[in-house]
Motif scaffolding. Sequence first.
Motif, PDB file in Angstrom:
ATOM      1  N   UNK A 185       0.814  -1.189  -0.128  1.00 40.94           N
ATOM      2  CA  UNK A 185      -0.067   0.036   0.039  1.00 40.94           C
ATOM      3  C   UNK A 185       0.806   1.511  -0.064  1.00 40.94           C
ATOM      4  N   UNK A 186       2.144   1.218   0.421  1.00 37.29           N
ATOM      5  CA  UNK A 186       3.064   2.574   0.491  1.00 37.29           C
ATOM      6  C   UNK A 186       4.124   2.430  -0.581  1.00 37.29           C
ATOM      7  N   UNK A 187       3.874   1.445  -1.590  1.00 31.80           N
ATOM      8  CA  UNK A 187       4.976   1.088  -2.651  1.00 31.80           C
ATOM      9  C   UNK A 187       4.714   2.289  -3.762  1.00 31.80           C
ATOM     10  N   UNK A 188       5.607   2.821  -4.269  1.00 34.23           N
ATOM     11  CA  UNK A 188       5.658   3.530  -5.336  1.00 34.23           C
ATOM     12  C   UNK A 188       6.506   3.123  -6.689  1.00 34.23           C
ATOM     13  N   UNK A 189       6.274   3.384  -7.779  1.00 40.23           N
ATOM     14  CA  UNK A 189       6.901   3.252  -8.817  1.00 40.23           C
ATOM     15  C   UNK A 189       8.242   3.836  -9.086  1.00 40.23           C
ATOM     16  N   UNK A 190       9.373   2.966  -9.091  1.00 39.10           N
ATOM     17  CA  UNK A 190      10.688   3.869  -9.059  1.00 39.10           C
ATOM     18  C   UNK A 190      11.689   3.423  -7.787  1.00 39.10           C
ATOM     19  N   UNK A 191      12.861   3.501  -7.980  1.00 36.77           N
ATOM     20  CA  UNK A 191      13.673   3.439  -6.716  1.00 36.77           C
ATOM     21  C   UNK A 191      14.799   4.079  -6.974  1.00 36.77           C
ATOM     22  N   UNK A 192      15.690   4.478  -5.845  1.00 42.70           N
ATOM     23  CA  UNK A 192      16.805   5.115  -5.653  1.00 42.70           C
ATOM     24  C   UNK A 192      18.011   4.067  -6.649  1.00 42.70           C
ATOM     25  N   UNK A 193      18.957   4.471  -7.186  1.00 39.84           N
ATOM     26  CA  UNK A 193      19.982   3.896  -7.667  1.00 39.84           C
ATOM     27  C   UNK A 193      20.671   2.989  -6.518  1.00 39.84           C
ATOM     28  N   UNK A 194      20.733   3.682  -5.525  1.00 37.49           N
ATOM     29  CA  UNK A 194      21.630   3.207  -4.140  1.00 37.49           C
ATOM     30  C   UNK A 194      20.887   3.672  -3.120  1.00 37.49           C
ATOM     31  N   UNK A 195      20.870   3.272  -1.805  1.00 37.81           N
ATOM     32  CA  UNK A 195      20.388   3.681  -0.701  1.00 37.81           C
ATOM     33  C   UNK A 195      21.446   5.106  -0.108  1.00 37.81           C
ATOM     34  N   UNK A 196      20.665   5.951   0.572  1.00 31.47           N
ATOM     35  CA  UNK A 196      21.559   7.021   1.012  1.00 31.47           C
ATOM     36  C   UNK A 196      22.497   6.858   2.350  1.00 31.47           C
ATOM     37  N   UNK A 197      23.435   6.054   1.900  1.00 33.26           N
ATOM     38  CA  UNK A 197      24.626   5.614   3.150  1.00 33.26           C
ATOM     39  C   UNK A 197      25.768   6.347   2.785  1.00 33.26           C
ATOM     40  N   UNK A 198      26.491   6.772   3.994  1.00 30.04           N
ATOM     41  CA  UNK A 198      27.750   7.362   3.542  1.00 30.04           C
ATOM     42  C   UNK A 198      28.886   6.301   3.447  1.00 30.04           C
ATOM     43  N   UNK A 199      29.734   6.725   2.589  1.00 31.78           N
ATOM     44  CA  UNK A 199      31.003   5.668   2.165  1.00 31.78           C
ATOM     45  C   UNK A 199      32.009   5.394   3.511  1.00 31.78           C
ATOM     46  N   UNK A 200      32.265   4.414   3.506  1.00 35.63           N
ATOM     47  CA  UNK A 200      33.221   4.055   4.464  1.00 35.63           C
ATOM     48  C   UNK A 200      34.700   4.829   3.927  1.00 35.63           C
ATOM     49  N   UNK A 201      35.623   5.064   5.209  1.00 36.84           N
ATOM     50  CA  UNK A 201      36.764   5.641   5.062  1.00 36.84           C
ATOM     51  C   UNK A 201      36.822   7.174   4.920  1.00 36.84           C
ATOM     52  N   UNK A 202      35.859   7.884   4.293  1.00 35.11           N
ATOM     53  CA  UNK A 202      35.869   9.166   4.078  1.00 35.11           C
ATOM     54  C   UNK A 202      35.613   9.857   5.417  1.00 35.11           C
TER      55      UNK A 202
END
Length: 271
Positions: A185-202
């Motif tokens: 019921x909460x689904x939408x058409x489309x998705x992010x290319x990748x989740x919003x997670x910071x990169x390791x190391x930086x």
Amino acid sequence: MRIATVLTGALLAGAALLGAAGSAVADDPADGGGDARTGAGTGFRTATPVRMGERATADASAGDYLYWVFPADAGRRATVKATVTLPESATRQGASTWRIDVHDGLRRRQDCQYGSRTRTAEADDRSVTLSCTLRTVRGWAEPWSNDPLPGAYYIRLTVLDLKERDLGLPVRAAVRVTSSDEGGGSAVDGALASPLVPHAGAAAAAEDEDASAAKAPPAAVEPEGGWSSGWWSDRWLWTVAGGVLGALAAIGGYSVTRGSGRPAHLPPPSG
């Protein structure tokens, strides 16, 4: 008749798949428990990672900013609860007001649909509990919107108001994050290319020259089953089941119509 048999088999297979999906949701390990985390970060870059269902604790001083980070995937609605245990009332000068904020991977503060984001502990209270239930995470959203998106979510706990002489008093904080699956019921058409997670190391390199003193960035912030990327929801199953039922209804209607439309036998012509 053969077509009807095939469609009926497809419908039964879809129902079985739907039951399997429901079982997978019920057994989601994200809702597990356990006291597995201690400590808290002092900023976004050093936030302590916690998983769904885990209880994280930290010893701190009144006036500190405490940060944790957790993963939230598409279709999930997260609830954050925090409890602050205060020192004996005899050592305090008065009431204190506490607040939790939740920021997404873009560091936008997300609104709470339910709960008490800000609470005041009176001078004789030994603890104060705060909670925040976020909106359902969407797999994709318009650039101008503030909809919660899949990725890392940061919890910030701090005191807003207390007597100056109470600054620095020892407190103990505990947070727990749980989530529920809101389904198709909460689904939408489309998705992010990748989740919003910071990169390791930086983050560790930027936080301090002494990288060993900085906590590791939340690179391991990921649901135990991995990111769904928002492409799957039970809405697909209901769509397929609806299509199969529609096809069966069409075949049945055609059969009834053809049976009732046969011409009756006419009597032989007279004379």
